[in-house]
Design a protein around this motif. Sequence first.
Motif, PDB file in Angstrom:
ATOM      1  N   VAL A 168     -31.335  33.584 -22.732  1.00 28.21           N
ATOM      2  CA  VAL A 168     -32.685  33.721 -22.193  1.00 28.21           C
ATOM      3  C   VAL A 168     -32.974  32.526 -21.299  1.00 28.21           C
ATOM      4  O   VAL A 168     -32.708  31.384 -21.679  1.00 28.21           O
ATOM      5  N   GLN A 169     -33.486  32.779 -20.105  1.00 34.22           N
ATOM      6  CA  GLN A 169     -33.789  31.712 -19.151  1.00 34.22           C
ATOM      7  C   GLN A 169     -35.208  31.206 -19.394  1.00 34.22           C
ATOM      8  O   GLN A 169     -36.157  31.993 -19.457  1.00 34.22           O
ATOM      9  N   PHE A 170     -35.368  29.899 -19.533  1.00 35.08           N
ATOM     10  CA  PHE A 170     -36.679  29.295 -19.714  1.00 35.08           C
ATOM     11  C   PHE A 170     -36.916  28.245 -18.646  1.00 35.08           C
ATOM     12  O   PHE A 170     -35.985  27.566 -18.186  1.00 35.08           O
ATOM     13  N   SER A 171     -38.180  28.106 -18.264  1.00 30.66           N
ATOM     14  CA  SER A 171     -38.561  27.157 -17.222  1.00 30.66           C
ATOM     15  C   SER A 171     -38.634  25.743 -17.790  1.00 30.66           C
ATOM     16  O   SER A 171     -38.689  25.557 -19.012  1.00 30.66           O
ATOM     17  N   PRO A 172     -38.676  24.730 -16.917  1.00 26.56           N
ATOM     18  CA  PRO A 172     -38.833  23.355 -17.399  1.00 26.56           C
ATOM     19  C   PRO A 172     -40.090  23.161 -18.254  1.00 26.56           C
ATOM     20  O   PRO A 172     -40.050  22.442 -19.254  1.00 26.56           O
TER      21      PRO A 172
END
Length: 311
Positions: free
Chosen positions: A25-29
């Motif tokens: 899963v891609q998560f933002s900073p």
Amino acid sequence: MVISSQKIDRGEDDAGGGRRRRSQVQFSPDQIEASENAKAFPWHARTRPESFDPIQLRTFQPPAGKLLDWWNTRSNLFCCFFPIMRCIGGESLIQAAGDDDVVEEWKRQLEATKYDKKCPDSMKGLWWLKYNHAHEELVTIFSDANFLGTFNEEGTDGYGDWQRPLSTNWSRDYTCFGLILSVANKKEDSSVDGQMNMKDGICTTFNSAGKGVQVVYKVNNNEWWKVHYNGNPGEKGEQEINFMYKWLKVLDKDGNKTEHWDEWKKWVDEPLPHENCGSTWFPCWACCLSNTELTDNMVRPNRRQVVRFKY
């Protein structure tokens, strides 16, 4: 410190049982930072109480005494000002559990967030704040909350921040106290803020005493317990409870009634447990009640509620 976006591996059970599949899963900073901050909270400094005990029913004392009936959820004190306060607050006046139109209106509010993936489906719905003696009753707590963190869609993993605006989809009793709360929280920037640990089913709500004195524990998908302590983790009184009430889901994400709806309706419809010949028209009617009886009355919902619907 600069945090770049990251992919987090999660292992999940497949339908056949036993084996695990990996997903990324891609998560933002910002999500990663909120997650790391939440992980730093001492979540395991306490555990959920073994049994539910609304201690405030035995210990609460009205700040201004009990000579005037300001504290009762069905109080008519200063009722001549209610329409004016409603006008200022811009609220709708509803029957708390009296007709299908109210259920349909709440269902319409829930429909607006039904497909919002920011909030797990298991947490969506309309919740009753049972045993909370502030004049607040029904809230779409999580459905209209803002989440920032590394949460999964099932609501079973991840850490981060959560924020719930106080201005809409939050009902108050039709009393002077309830209307004051509603008007005071009309501003869009008024909110409850906290941190969330979905892995263990725990969240916090911040207040002036700190970030760890109010903790909410998940019991199951339709029930959470909110517990107030005398101190933050590591402080004196960190294990001493001074307030406890339930969040009970009365309508699910589709607007269907849950197992808690009948109890909600019963509490709305039945008379106050402690009355006399002056209740509730005479302002001093409750001066002969004990504090325990007074507080027992104070957690009984008003048949009439005010709310600013969001949608």
